[in-house]
Write a protein that holds these residues in place. Structure first.
Motif, PDB file in Angstrom:
ATOM      1  N   ILE A  49      17.469  32.716  80.820  1.00 11.18           N
ATOM      2  CA  ILE A  49      17.971  32.805  82.228  1.00 11.18           C
ATOM      3  C   ILE A  49      19.098  33.798  82.527  1.00 11.18           C
ATOM      4  N   LYS A  50      19.048  34.336  83.464  1.00 14.30           N
ATOM      5  CA  LYS A  50      19.994  35.422  83.663  1.00 14.30           C
ATOM      6  C   LYS A  50      20.860  35.022  84.992  1.00 14.30           C
ATOM      7  N   ASN A  96      33.204  28.745  87.234  1.00 12.91           N
ATOM      8  CA  ASN A  96      33.514  29.314  85.996  1.00 12.91           C
ATOM      9  C   ASN A  96      32.336  29.451  85.157  1.00 12.91           C
ATOM     10  N   LEU A  97      31.210  29.280  85.564  1.00  7.53           N
ATOM     11  CA  LEU A  97      29.978  29.480  84.733  1.00  7.53           C
ATOM     12  C   LEU A  97      29.841  31.094  84.425  1.00  7.53           C
ATOM     13  N   ILE A 208      28.863  40.943  83.129  1.00  6.46           N
ATOM     14  CA  ILE A 208      28.806  39.945  84.352  1.00  6.46           C
ATOM     15  C   ILE A 208      29.542  38.747  83.969  1.00  6.46           C
ATOM     16  N   SER A 209      29.434  38.233  82.649  1.00  6.79           N
ATOM     17  CA  SER A 209      30.164  36.900  82.638  1.00  6.79           C
ATOM     18  C   SER A 209      31.786  37.445  82.341  1.00  6.79           C
ATOM     19  N   ILE A 212      33.014  37.830  86.002  1.00  8.80           N
ATOM     20  CA  ILE A 212      33.277  36.561  86.602  1.00  8.80           C
ATOM     21  C   ILE A 212      34.550  35.951  86.178  1.00  8.80           C
ATOM     22  N   LYS A 213      34.834  36.120  84.866  1.00  9.29           N
ATOM     23  CA  LYS A 213      36.129  35.687  84.336  1.00  9.29           C
ATOM     24  C   LYS A 213      37.347  36.184  84.883  1.00  9.29           C
ATOM     25  N   ALA A 214      37.167  37.504  85.160  1.00 13.33           N
ATOM     26  CA  ALA A 214      38.197  38.483  85.208  1.00 13.33           C
ATOM     27  C   ALA A 214      38.444  38.211  86.780  1.00 13.33           C
TER      28      ALA A 214
END
Length: 260
Positions: A49-50, A96-97, A208-209, A212-214
């Motif tokens: 799953i992306k 935060n996923l 991408i992860s 999102i965190k940044a």
């Protein structure tokens, strides 16, 4: 895994999670929050799953709010626990996923519904969508991150107006405010979300992860607004205004707030 209040569909590395309580306009209750948490956990761990899309069943509502009947008689302590647990299980969790989460806002997104949409990484709305945080009309404040995320998205002044008036804005207003990225006819809502998800899926999931965190880190500061919100939300449960607001809602009449 089977669920009672949500539907899960997976196609081409895209998971669509549909909140399925149409008789309650998909209002969030404890069971729904728990099931959303479990489903999203499962999807987070699934390497196939992306992208995740969250939407509501039918064409009237994404999520029309929280299920007020569940907490109308709560104490201050229970109110604080409700907000803290909800933020931990769902709203902060989604924000935060490491996988992108798109909100497909198909109708009313009010209270906890707008808070859920705002916790997603971005939002696409149908033309009939209406959004707002009506909590002060019940003698309480948004408790699932609304006082923090709305100003981040639309600016302090607009957020203050929306929260204090308890009013709704249209999809076009939400677009102008920067609250949603796109507004489309209902029949184009999920197709566009899936098209965007496919574009995202073509890119590096690891990058991408990190992105999102940044991005999320840029909105953190030394004062924890969410903890402040939890405290204030819980304190509302000890006021006469909250008792009057929830009672009036249950009795389907206009509230007469004592201001205490």
């Amino acid at each position: 895994m089977s669920y009672e209040t949500i539907l899960l569909e997976i196609e081409d590395a895209i998971a669509t999670v549909t909140i399925n309580r149409p008789k309650k306009l998909n209002a969030l209750n404890r069971e729904t929050i728990q099931e959303l948490h479990e489903a999203i956990c499962e999807l987070e761990d699934d390497s196939d799953i992306k992208v995740i899309i969250i939407t509501g069943s039918g064409e009237k509502a994404f999520v029309a709010g929280a299920d007020i009947s569940e907490f109308a008689d709560f104490s201050v302590k229970k109110g604080k626990k409700l907000a803290a647990k909800g933020q931990e299980l769902l709203f902060d969790f989604v924000e935060n996923l490491s996988k992108p989460v798109i909100a497909a806002v198909n109708g009313f997104a009010l209270g906890g519904g707008l808070e859920l949409a705002m916790a997603c990484h971005f939002r696409v709305a149908s033309e009939n969508a209406k959004m707002g945080l009506p909590e002060v009309s019940l003698g309480v404040i948004p408790g699932y991150g609304g006082t923090q995320r709305l100003p981040q998205l639309v600016g302090k002044g607009r957020a203050m107006e929306m929260i204090m008036t308890a009013g709704m804005i249209s999809a076009d207003q939400a677009m102008n405010y920067g609250l949603v990225n796109h507004v489309v006819p209902m029949e184009e809502l999920l197709p566009l979300c899936k098209k965007l998800a496919q574009k995202i899926g073509n890119n590096s999931t690891v990058a991408i992860s990190y992105a999102i965190k940044a991005v999320n880190a840029g909105f953190m500061n030394t004062v924890n607004g969410y903890e402040q919100e939890i405290e204030a939300f819980g304190e509302c449960f000890g006021t006469d205004d909250f008792a009057e607001g929830t009672t009036a809602f249950m009795e389907k009449r206009k509230a007469d707030f004592p201001g205490s």
